[in-house]
Design an enzyme around this catalytic site. Structure first.
Site: not given
Length: 501
Positions: A347, A350-352, A501
Protein backbone atom coordinates in the site's frame (compact mmCIF):
# COMPACT_ATOMS: atom_id res chain seq x y z
CA UNK A 1 -8.36 19.37 -15.80
CA UNK A 2 -8.62 20.32 -12.15
CA UNK A 3 -11.86 20.39 -10.17
CA UNK A 4 -10.81 23.72 -8.64
CA UNK A 5 -10.08 25.41 -11.97
CA UNK A 6 -12.03 27.87 -14.06
CA UNK A 7 -11.82 25.41 -16.97
CA UNK A 8 -13.74 22.77 -15.03
CA UNK A 9 -16.25 25.43 -13.96
CA UNK A 10 -17.10 25.77 -17.66
CA UNK A 11 -16.68 22.10 -18.55
CA UNK A 12 -19.08 20.66 -15.96
CA UNK A 13 -22.28 22.61 -16.82
CA UNK A 14 -21.72 22.11 -20.57
CA UNK A 15 -21.36 18.34 -20.15
CA UNK A 16 -24.28 18.26 -17.70
CA UNK A 17 -26.66 20.09 -20.06
CA UNK A 18 -25.73 18.03 -23.11
CA UNK A 19 -25.94 14.79 -21.14
CA UNK A 20 -29.44 15.40 -19.76
CA UNK A 21 -31.05 17.45 -22.54
CA UNK A 22 -29.46 16.25 -25.79
CA UNK A 23 -28.56 12.60 -25.16
CA UNK A 24 -31.12 11.64 -22.52
CA UNK A 25 -33.27 9.54 -24.85
CA UNK A 26 -30.58 6.95 -25.53
CA UNK A 27 -28.55 5.19 -22.85
CA UNK A 28 -25.88 4.22 -25.38
CA UNK A 29 -25.56 7.80 -26.56
CA UNK A 30 -25.26 8.98 -22.97
CA UNK A 31 -22.49 6.48 -22.35
CA UNK A 32 -20.70 7.40 -25.56
CA UNK A 33 -20.94 11.09 -24.70
CA UNK A 34 -19.60 10.43 -21.18
CA UNK A 35 -16.70 8.53 -22.72
CA UNK A 36 -15.90 11.44 -25.03
CA UNK A 37 -16.18 13.94 -22.16
CA UNK A 38 -13.96 11.75 -19.98
CA UNK A 39 -11.27 11.57 -22.64
CA UNK A 40 -11.39 15.36 -23.06
CA UNK A 41 -11.13 15.73 -19.27
CA UNK A 42 -8.15 13.35 -19.07
CA UNK A 43 -6.46 14.55 -22.26
CA UNK A 44 -6.52 18.12 -20.97
CA UNK A 45 -3.27 17.37 -19.08
CA UNK A 46 -1.51 15.62 -21.96
CA UNK A 47 -3.37 14.03 -24.86
CA UNK A 48 -0.58 11.44 -25.29
CA UNK A 49 -1.64 9.76 -22.03
CA UNK A 50 -4.96 8.84 -23.65
CA UNK A 51 -3.19 6.04 -25.49
CA UNK A 52 -2.34 4.33 -22.21
CA UNK A 53 -5.83 4.39 -20.74
CA UNK A 54 -7.34 3.24 -24.04
CA UNK A 55 -4.80 0.41 -24.26
CA UNK A 56 -5.46 -0.65 -20.67
CA UNK A 57 -9.20 -0.62 -21.32
CA UNK A 58 -8.83 -2.62 -24.54
CA UNK A 59 -6.61 -5.30 -22.99
CA UNK A 60 -8.94 -5.89 -20.04
CA UNK A 61 -12.06 -5.79 -22.21
CA UNK A 62 -10.53 -8.46 -24.49
CA UNK A 63 -9.27 -10.58 -21.58
CA UNK A 64 -12.66 -10.39 -19.88
CA UNK A 65 -14.43 -11.62 -23.02
CA UNK A 66 -11.98 -14.49 -23.49
CA UNK A 67 -12.32 -15.59 -19.86
CA UNK A 68 -16.08 -15.45 -20.23
CA UNK A 69 -15.99 -17.56 -23.40
CA UNK A 70 -13.78 -20.14 -21.72
CA UNK A 71 -16.11 -20.25 -18.74
CA UNK A 72 -19.12 -20.96 -20.96
CA UNK A 73 -17.32 -23.53 -23.10
CA UNK A 74 -16.13 -25.44 -20.05
CA UNK A 75 -19.76 -25.99 -19.01
CA UNK A 76 -18.62 -26.97 -15.53
CA UNK A 77 -20.41 -24.30 -13.57
CA UNK A 78 -17.20 -23.81 -11.60
CA UNK A 79 -17.04 -20.65 -9.57
CA UNK A 80 -13.64 -19.52 -8.37
CA UNK A 81 -13.23 -18.93 -4.66
CA UNK A 82 -13.47 -15.45 -3.20
CA UNK A 83 -10.42 -16.22 -1.11
CA UNK A 84 -7.87 -17.03 -3.80
CA UNK A 85 -7.15 -16.31 -7.45
CA UNK A 86 -5.66 -19.74 -8.19
CA UNK A 87 -7.42 -23.02 -7.48
CA UNK A 88 -5.98 -26.53 -7.60
CA UNK A 89 -7.57 -28.43 -10.53
CA UNK A 90 -9.19 -31.78 -9.84
CA UNK A 91 -9.76 -33.08 -13.39
CA UNK A 92 -8.09 -32.84 -16.79
CA UNK A 93 -11.01 -30.76 -18.09
CA UNK A 94 -10.63 -28.30 -15.24
CA UNK A 95 -6.86 -28.22 -15.81
CA UNK A 96 -7.35 -27.21 -19.44
CA UNK A 97 -10.03 -24.69 -18.55
CA UNK A 98 -8.08 -23.07 -15.75
CA UNK A 99 -4.93 -22.87 -17.80
CA UNK A 100 -6.84 -20.97 -20.47
CA UNK A 101 -8.39 -18.56 -18.03
CA UNK A 102 -5.09 -18.17 -16.22
CA UNK A 103 -3.50 -17.10 -19.48
CA UNK A 104 -5.83 -14.13 -19.94
CA UNK A 105 -5.73 -13.16 -16.28
CA UNK A 106 -1.93 -13.19 -16.53
CA UNK A 107 -2.06 -10.99 -19.64
CA UNK A 108 -4.21 -8.48 -17.77
CA UNK A 109 -1.98 -8.53 -14.68
CA UNK A 110 1.26 -8.25 -16.64
CA UNK A 111 0.00 -5.46 -18.88
CA UNK A 112 -1.43 -3.26 -16.13
CA UNK A 113 1.29 -3.90 -13.57
CA UNK A 114 3.83 -3.53 -16.37
CA UNK A 115 2.50 -0.05 -17.11
CA UNK A 116 2.86 0.85 -13.44
CA UNK A 117 6.31 -0.71 -13.19
CA UNK A 118 7.64 1.22 -16.17
CA UNK A 119 6.08 4.64 -15.73
CA UNK A 120 6.10 4.78 -11.95
CA UNK A 121 8.90 2.53 -10.69
CA UNK A 122 11.52 2.07 -13.44
CA UNK A 123 13.85 4.81 -12.20
CA UNK A 124 13.28 3.78 -8.58
CA UNK A 125 14.49 0.24 -9.22
CA UNK A 126 17.47 1.47 -11.26
CA UNK A 127 18.54 3.96 -8.60
CA UNK A 128 17.99 1.45 -5.77
CA UNK A 129 20.10 -1.14 -7.61
CA UNK A 130 22.87 1.42 -8.09
CA UNK A 131 22.80 2.31 -4.39
CA UNK A 132 22.94 -1.38 -3.43
CA UNK A 133 25.90 -2.05 -5.72
CA UNK A 134 27.67 1.04 -4.35
CA UNK A 135 27.51 -0.39 -0.82
CA UNK A 136 29.90 -3.20 -1.85
CA UNK A 137 32.47 -0.84 -3.32
CA UNK A 138 31.48 -0.52 -6.97
CA UNK A 139 30.41 2.69 -8.66
CA UNK A 140 27.84 1.69 -11.29
CA UNK A 141 26.71 4.05 -14.03
CA UNK A 142 23.15 2.93 -14.59
CA UNK A 143 21.05 5.17 -16.82
CA UNK A 144 17.62 6.41 -15.85
CA UNK A 145 14.95 7.75 -18.17
CA UNK A 146 13.11 11.04 -18.13
CA UNK A 147 9.74 9.37 -17.67
CA UNK A 148 6.63 11.50 -17.16
CA UNK A 149 4.19 9.85 -14.77
CA UNK A 150 0.72 9.70 -16.39
CA UNK A 151 -1.79 11.25 -14.02
CA UNK A 152 -4.14 8.77 -12.35
CA UNK A 153 -2.38 5.65 -13.68
CA UNK A 154 -2.39 3.95 -10.26
CA UNK A 155 -6.13 4.44 -9.98
CA UNK A 156 -7.42 3.29 -13.34
CA UNK A 157 -5.05 0.30 -13.59
CA UNK A 158 -6.31 -0.98 -10.23
CA UNK A 159 -9.88 -0.41 -11.35
CA UNK A 160 -9.43 -2.47 -14.49
CA UNK A 161 -7.49 -5.16 -12.60
CA UNK A 162 -10.40 -5.63 -10.22
CA UNK A 163 -12.63 -6.25 -13.25
CA UNK A 164 -10.32 -8.91 -14.68
CA UNK A 165 -9.90 -10.66 -11.34
CA UNK A 166 -13.64 -10.64 -10.61
CA UNK A 167 -14.42 -12.04 -14.05
CA UNK A 168 -11.81 -14.73 -13.53
CA UNK A 169 -13.22 -15.66 -10.14
CA UNK A 170 -16.69 -15.91 -11.60
CA UNK A 171 -17.99 -13.07 -9.42
CA UNK A 172 -18.80 -10.92 -12.44
CA UNK A 173 -19.98 -11.60 -15.97
CA UNK A 174 -17.83 -9.92 -18.64
CA UNK A 175 -19.47 -7.08 -20.49
CA UNK A 176 -19.81 -7.26 -24.26
CA UNK A 177 -20.49 -3.54 -24.62
CA UNK A 178 -17.13 -1.82 -25.30
CA UNK A 179 -18.54 1.69 -24.88
CA UNK A 180 -19.90 0.92 -21.42
CA UNK A 181 -16.67 -0.78 -20.37
CA UNK A 182 -14.36 1.95 -21.69
CA UNK A 183 -16.54 4.57 -19.99
CA UNK A 184 -16.39 2.61 -16.72
CA UNK A 185 -12.58 2.80 -16.85
CA UNK A 186 -12.40 6.45 -17.90
CA UNK A 187 -15.41 7.89 -16.00
CA UNK A 188 -14.10 11.41 -15.45
CA UNK A 189 -15.34 12.28 -11.93
CA UNK A 190 -13.21 9.57 -10.28
CA UNK A 191 -10.67 8.89 -13.02
CA UNK A 192 -7.50 10.50 -11.71
CA UNK A 193 -7.78 10.21 -7.90
CA UNK A 194 -10.54 7.78 -7.10
CA UNK A 195 -12.48 6.37 -5.46
CA UNK A 196 -11.14 3.15 -7.03
CA UNK A 197 -14.46 1.68 -8.06
CA UNK A 198 -15.23 -2.00 -8.33
CA UNK A 199 -16.71 -3.12 -11.61
CA UNK A 200 -19.44 -4.94 -9.68
CA UNK A 201 -20.65 -1.59 -8.31
CA UNK A 202 -20.07 0.91 -11.10
CA UNK A 203 -20.24 -1.07 -14.35
CA UNK A 204 -23.90 -2.18 -13.98
CA UNK A 205 -24.88 1.47 -13.61
CA UNK A 206 -23.88 2.07 -17.24
CA UNK A 207 -26.57 -0.42 -18.30
CA UNK A 208 -29.34 1.09 -16.16
CA UNK A 209 -31.61 3.78 -17.53
CA UNK A 210 -30.78 6.99 -15.70
CA UNK A 211 -33.23 9.72 -14.83
CA UNK A 212 -32.27 12.97 -13.18
CA UNK A 213 -33.55 13.09 -9.61
CA UNK A 214 -33.62 16.29 -7.62
CA UNK A 215 -32.54 14.67 -4.35
CA UNK A 216 -29.57 12.95 -5.93
CA UNK A 217 -28.54 16.19 -7.64
CA UNK A 218 -28.98 18.11 -4.40
CA UNK A 219 -26.80 15.61 -2.52
CA UNK A 220 -24.21 15.92 -5.25
CA UNK A 221 -24.06 19.71 -5.02
CA UNK A 222 -23.62 19.53 -1.23
CA UNK A 223 -20.70 17.14 -1.63
CA UNK A 224 -19.11 19.38 -4.27
CA UNK A 225 -19.52 22.45 -2.04
CA UNK A 226 -18.01 20.75 1.01
CA UNK A 227 -15.25 19.20 -1.07
CA UNK A 228 -14.22 22.60 -2.43
CA UNK A 229 -14.19 23.97 1.13
CA UNK A 230 -11.90 21.14 2.25
CA UNK A 231 -9.55 21.65 -0.69
CA UNK A 232 -9.41 25.42 -1.15
CA UNK A 233 -9.89 26.64 2.42
CA UNK A 234 -8.36 23.90 4.57
CA UNK A 235 -5.80 22.06 2.42
CA UNK A 236 -4.47 24.95 0.36
CA UNK A 237 -4.13 27.32 3.33
CA UNK A 238 -2.36 24.64 5.36
CA UNK A 239 0.00 24.07 2.41
CA UNK A 240 1.16 27.70 2.64
CA UNK A 241 2.59 26.90 6.08
CA UNK A 242 3.48 23.24 5.67
CA UNK A 243 5.66 23.55 2.59
CA UNK A 244 8.14 26.11 4.01
CA UNK A 245 8.44 24.13 7.26
CA UNK A 246 9.25 20.84 5.53
CA UNK A 247 11.58 22.53 3.05
CA UNK A 248 13.53 24.26 5.84
CA UNK A 249 13.10 21.84 8.74
CA UNK A 250 16.82 22.10 9.61
CA UNK A 251 16.32 25.64 10.90
CA UNK A 252 12.80 25.27 12.33
CA UNK A 253 12.02 25.10 16.03
CA UNK A 254 10.46 22.07 17.69
CA UNK A 255 7.01 23.63 17.94
CA UNK A 256 7.13 24.71 14.30
CA UNK A 257 7.87 21.13 13.30
CA UNK A 258 5.00 19.81 15.42
CA UNK A 259 2.69 22.36 13.81
CA UNK A 260 3.98 21.40 10.38
CA UNK A 261 3.17 17.72 10.96
CA UNK A 262 -0.29 18.48 12.34
CA UNK A 263 -1.13 20.89 9.54
CA UNK A 264 0.08 18.42 6.92
CA UNK A 265 -2.36 15.89 8.37
CA UNK A 266 -5.14 18.42 7.77
CA UNK A 267 -3.72 19.35 4.38
CA UNK A 268 -3.64 15.83 2.98
CA UNK A 269 -7.02 14.94 4.45
CA UNK A 270 -8.66 18.13 3.16
CA UNK A 271 -7.00 17.68 -0.20
CA UNK A 272 -7.70 14.00 -0.79
CA UNK A 273 -11.09 13.65 0.88
CA UNK A 274 -12.07 16.95 -0.76
CA UNK A 275 -11.31 15.44 -4.16
CA UNK A 276 -13.32 12.32 -3.28
CA UNK A 277 -16.28 14.42 -2.14
CA UNK A 278 -16.25 16.42 -5.37
CA UNK A 279 -15.88 13.25 -7.47
CA UNK A 280 -18.78 11.51 -5.72
CA UNK A 281 -20.85 14.69 -5.96
CA UNK A 282 -20.18 15.18 -9.69
CA UNK A 283 -21.04 11.52 -10.34
CA UNK A 284 -24.39 12.04 -8.59
CA UNK A 285 -25.17 14.88 -11.00
CA UNK A 286 -25.00 12.31 -13.80
CA UNK A 287 -27.05 9.68 -11.98
CA UNK A 288 -24.20 7.53 -10.64
CA UNK A 289 -23.43 6.42 -7.10
CA UNK A 290 -19.77 5.97 -6.14
CA UNK A 291 -18.49 4.36 -2.98
CA UNK A 292 -17.62 6.41 0.11
CA UNK A 293 -13.87 6.92 0.33
CA UNK A 294 -13.47 8.68 3.71
CA UNK A 295 -15.41 8.58 6.96
CA UNK A 296 -13.90 11.19 9.31
CA UNK A 297 -10.70 9.15 9.86
CA UNK A 298 -9.17 11.54 12.41
CA UNK A 299 -11.90 10.60 14.90
CA UNK A 300 -10.63 7.01 14.89
CA UNK A 301 -9.86 5.41 18.24
CA UNK A 302 -7.07 3.15 16.99
CA UNK A 303 -5.07 2.49 13.81
CA UNK A 304 -7.34 -0.38 12.76
CA UNK A 305 -10.34 1.95 12.83
CA UNK A 306 -8.31 4.60 11.00
CA UNK A 307 -7.78 2.22 8.09
CA UNK A 308 -11.48 1.41 7.94
CA UNK A 309 -12.08 5.13 7.48
CA UNK A 310 -9.12 6.32 5.36
CA UNK A 311 -8.97 5.80 1.56
CA UNK A 312 -11.55 3.05 1.90
CA UNK A 313 -11.56 2.16 -1.80
CA UNK A 314 -7.82 1.35 -1.73
CA UNK A 315 -7.71 -0.40 1.66
CA UNK A 316 -10.64 -2.67 0.71
CA UNK A 317 -9.00 -3.32 -2.68
CA UNK A 318 -5.85 -4.61 -1.00
CA UNK A 319 -7.96 -6.57 1.47
CA UNK A 320 -9.91 -8.38 -1.24
CA UNK A 321 -7.19 -8.85 -3.86
CA UNK A 322 -4.02 -9.23 -1.78
CA UNK A 323 -4.71 -9.90 1.92
CA UNK A 324 -7.46 -12.53 1.56
CA UNK A 325 -5.75 -14.41 -1.31
CA UNK A 326 -2.64 -14.65 0.89
CA UNK A 327 -4.76 -16.32 3.56
CA UNK A 328 -5.86 -13.25 5.48
CA UNK A 329 -6.11 -13.86 9.20
CA UNK A 330 -7.30 -17.48 8.77
CA UNK A 331 -3.76 -18.78 8.91
CA UNK A 332 -1.12 -19.06 11.62
CA UNK A 333 -0.22 -15.92 13.55
CA UNK A 334 3.18 -15.78 11.85
CA UNK A 335 1.64 -15.92 8.38
CA UNK A 336 -1.07 -13.43 9.36
CA UNK A 337 1.62 -10.98 10.49
CA UNK A 338 3.42 -11.59 7.21
CA UNK A 339 0.21 -10.85 5.30
CA UNK A 340 -0.36 -7.63 7.23
CA UNK A 341 3.16 -6.42 6.52
CA UNK A 342 2.85 -7.26 2.83
CA UNK A 343 -0.42 -5.35 2.49
CA UNK A 344 0.82 -2.25 4.29
CA UNK A 345 4.18 -2.20 2.51
CA UNK A 346 2.54 -2.68 -0.90
CA UNK A 347 0.00 0.00 0.00
CA UNK A 348 2.84 2.37 0.79
CA UNK A 349 4.68 1.47 -2.41
CA UNK A 350 1.48 2.02 -4.41
CA UNK A 351 1.70 5.69 -3.46
CA UNK A 352 5.03 6.30 -5.08
CA UNK A 353 8.54 5.23 -6.02
CA UNK A 354 10.24 6.37 -2.83
CA UNK A 355 11.45 4.60 0.31
CA UNK A 356 9.52 7.18 2.33
CA UNK A 357 6.21 5.63 1.26
CA UNK A 358 7.43 2.14 2.09
CA UNK A 359 8.54 3.41 5.52
CA UNK A 360 5.10 5.02 5.96
CA UNK A 361 3.42 1.70 5.19
CA UNK A 362 5.80 -0.14 7.51
CA UNK A 363 5.03 2.23 10.39
CA UNK A 364 1.30 1.61 10.00
CA UNK A 365 1.92 -2.14 9.89
CA UNK A 366 3.94 -1.91 13.11
CA UNK A 367 1.11 0.07 14.75
CA UNK A 368 -1.58 -2.31 13.50
CA UNK A 369 0.01 -5.65 14.42
CA UNK A 370 -0.09 -5.25 18.24
CA UNK A 371 -3.80 -4.47 18.02
CA UNK A 372 -4.27 -7.52 15.80
CA UNK A 373 -2.32 -9.82 18.14
CA UNK A 374 -4.51 -8.95 21.13
CA UNK A 375 -7.66 -9.33 19.05
CA UNK A 376 -8.71 -5.69 19.28
CA UNK A 377 -8.48 -4.78 15.59
CA UNK A 378 -12.28 -4.92 15.29
CA UNK A 379 -13.04 -3.34 18.65
CA UNK A 380 -14.43 -0.12 17.19
CA UNK A 381 -16.73 -1.27 14.43
CA UNK A 382 -19.65 0.76 15.73
CA UNK A 383 -20.04 4.34 16.79
CA UNK A 384 -22.25 5.59 19.55
CA UNK A 385 -24.60 8.38 18.54
CA UNK A 386 -23.54 10.76 21.27
CA UNK A 387 -22.96 14.48 21.20
CA UNK A 388 -19.43 14.47 22.63
CA UNK A 389 -16.77 11.74 23.00
CA UNK A 390 -16.02 10.35 26.46
CA UNK A 391 -12.70 11.18 28.13
CA UNK A 392 -11.42 7.73 27.17
CA UNK A 393 -12.50 8.12 23.55
CA UNK A 394 -10.96 11.59 23.35
CA UNK A 395 -7.64 10.23 24.64
CA UNK A 396 -7.78 7.36 22.13
CA UNK A 397 -8.52 9.77 19.27
CA UNK A 398 -5.69 12.13 20.22
CA UNK A 399 -3.21 9.28 20.59
CA UNK A 400 -4.21 7.76 17.26
CA UNK A 401 -4.00 11.16 15.57
CA UNK A 402 -0.52 11.74 17.03
CA UNK A 403 0.72 8.40 15.72
CA UNK A 404 -0.79 9.10 12.31
CA UNK A 405 0.95 12.51 12.25
CA UNK A 406 4.33 10.89 12.97
CA UNK A 407 3.78 8.53 10.04
CA UNK A 408 2.73 11.46 7.83
CA UNK A 409 6.18 13.00 8.31
CA UNK A 410 7.67 10.06 6.40
CA UNK A 411 4.95 10.37 3.75
CA UNK A 412 5.69 14.08 3.23
CA UNK A 413 9.49 14.09 3.52
CA UNK A 414 11.70 13.84 0.43
CA UNK A 415 13.84 11.06 1.89
CA UNK A 416 13.78 8.74 4.90
CA UNK A 417 16.81 10.65 6.22
CA UNK A 418 14.88 13.91 6.02
CA UNK A 419 12.00 12.32 7.94
CA UNK A 420 14.31 11.15 10.73
CA UNK A 421 15.97 14.56 10.77
CA UNK A 422 12.59 16.28 10.97
CA UNK A 423 11.42 14.16 13.90
CA UNK A 424 14.73 14.37 15.77
CA UNK A 425 14.71 18.17 15.61
CA UNK A 426 11.35 18.31 17.38
CA UNK A 427 13.29 18.05 20.64
CA UNK A 428 15.85 20.70 19.64
CA UNK A 429 15.07 24.34 20.41
CA UNK A 430 11.37 23.71 21.10
CA UNK A 431 10.36 27.38 21.45
CA UNK A 432 8.68 29.26 18.62
CA UNK A 433 10.51 32.28 17.18
CA UNK A 434 8.92 35.56 18.17
CA UNK A 435 8.12 36.60 14.61
CA UNK A 436 6.53 33.29 13.60
CA UNK A 437 2.87 33.37 12.54
CA UNK A 438 1.69 29.85 11.74
CA UNK A 439 -1.73 30.72 10.34
CA UNK A 440 -3.89 33.75 9.92
CA UNK A 441 -6.63 34.33 12.48
CA UNK A 442 -9.39 33.58 9.98
CA UNK A 443 -7.84 30.26 8.96
CA UNK A 444 -7.50 29.25 12.59
CA UNK A 445 -11.23 29.83 12.89
CA UNK A 446 -11.76 27.82 9.70
CA UNK A 447 -9.85 24.85 11.15
CA UNK A 448 -11.86 24.89 14.36
CA UNK A 449 -15.08 25.23 12.37
CA UNK A 450 -13.96 22.39 10.08
CA UNK A 451 -13.33 20.02 12.99
CA UNK A 452 -16.69 20.85 14.56
CA UNK A 453 -18.61 20.35 11.33
CA UNK A 454 -16.79 17.10 10.58
CA UNK A 455 -17.82 15.81 14.00
CA UNK A 456 -21.44 16.86 13.44
CA UNK A 457 -21.56 15.13 10.05
CA UNK A 458 -19.67 11.99 10.99
CA UNK A 459 -22.75 9.74 10.59
CA UNK A 460 -23.61 10.96 7.08
CA UNK A 461 -21.68 11.78 3.93
CA UNK A 462 -21.15 15.32 5.27
CA UNK A 463 -22.64 17.75 7.74
CA UNK A 464 -24.66 19.56 5.07
CA UNK A 465 -26.79 16.42 4.73
CA UNK A 466 -27.96 16.87 8.32
CA UNK A 467 -29.54 20.18 7.36
CA UNK A 468 -32.08 18.55 5.06
CA UNK A 469 -35.51 19.96 5.82
CA UNK A 470 -34.24 22.63 8.22
CA UNK A 471 -35.08 26.26 7.51
CA UNK A 472 -31.49 27.47 7.87
CA UNK A 473 -30.03 25.06 5.30
CA UNK A 474 -29.88 27.66 2.51
CA UNK A 475 -28.10 30.28 4.66
CA UNK A 476 -25.63 27.50 5.58
CA UNK A 477 -25.00 26.67 1.91
CA UNK A 478 -24.54 30.35 1.04
CA UNK A 479 -22.22 30.91 4.00
CA UNK A 480 -20.07 27.93 2.99
CA UNK A 481 -19.82 29.38 -0.52
CA UNK A 482 -18.79 32.77 0.84
CA UNK A 483 -16.14 31.17 3.04
CA UNK A 484 -14.66 29.47 -0.03
CA UNK A 485 -14.57 32.81 -1.86
CA UNK A 486 -13.06 34.80 1.01
CA UNK A 487 -10.84 32.18 2.67
CA UNK A 488 -9.97 29.97 -0.27
CA UNK A 489 -6.58 30.16 -2.00
CA UNK A 490 -7.02 31.63 -5.49
CA UNK A 491 -3.54 33.07 -6.08
CA UNK A 492 -2.67 29.90 -8.01
CA UNK A 493 -4.60 26.79 -8.91
CA UNK A 494 -3.13 24.04 -6.77
CA UNK A 495 -3.18 20.46 -7.96
CA UNK A 496 -4.52 17.74 -5.70
CA UNK A 497 -1.79 15.85 -3.83
CA UNK A 498 -2.91 12.43 -5.02
CA UNK A 499 -2.53 13.39 -8.68
CA UNK A 500 1.14 12.43 -8.29
CA UNK A 501 0.15 8.86 -7.44
Amino acid sequence: MLFNSFTFLLFLPIVFLLYWFVFKKSLKLQNAFLLLASYVFYGWWDWRFLGLIIASSAVDYFCGLKMGDLSISSNTGHRASDNTINQEPTTNNQLSWLNGRNLYLTISLLFNLGLLAFFKYFNFFIESAADLIATIGFQPHLSTLNIILPVGISFYTFQTLSYSIDVYRGNLKPTKDPIAFFTFVAFFPQLVAGPIERASNLLPQFFTKRKFEYQQGSDGMKLILWGLFKKMVIADNCALVVNPIFENYQTASGLELIMGAILFAFQIYGDFSGYSDIAIGVAKLFGFDLMTNFRTPYFSRDIAEFWRRWHISLSTWFRDYVYIPLGGSRVSKVKAIRNIFIVFLVSGFWHGANWTFIAWGGIHAALFIPIFLVGKNRAHLHEGDHLLPSVKELFQMLLTFALVCIAWVFFRADTVGDAWGYLSRVFVNPLLPKNFVWLGYDIRIALILFLGLEWVGRYQFNWLARLEGKWFRYPAYITTGFLIVFWGVFTEVKEFIYFQF
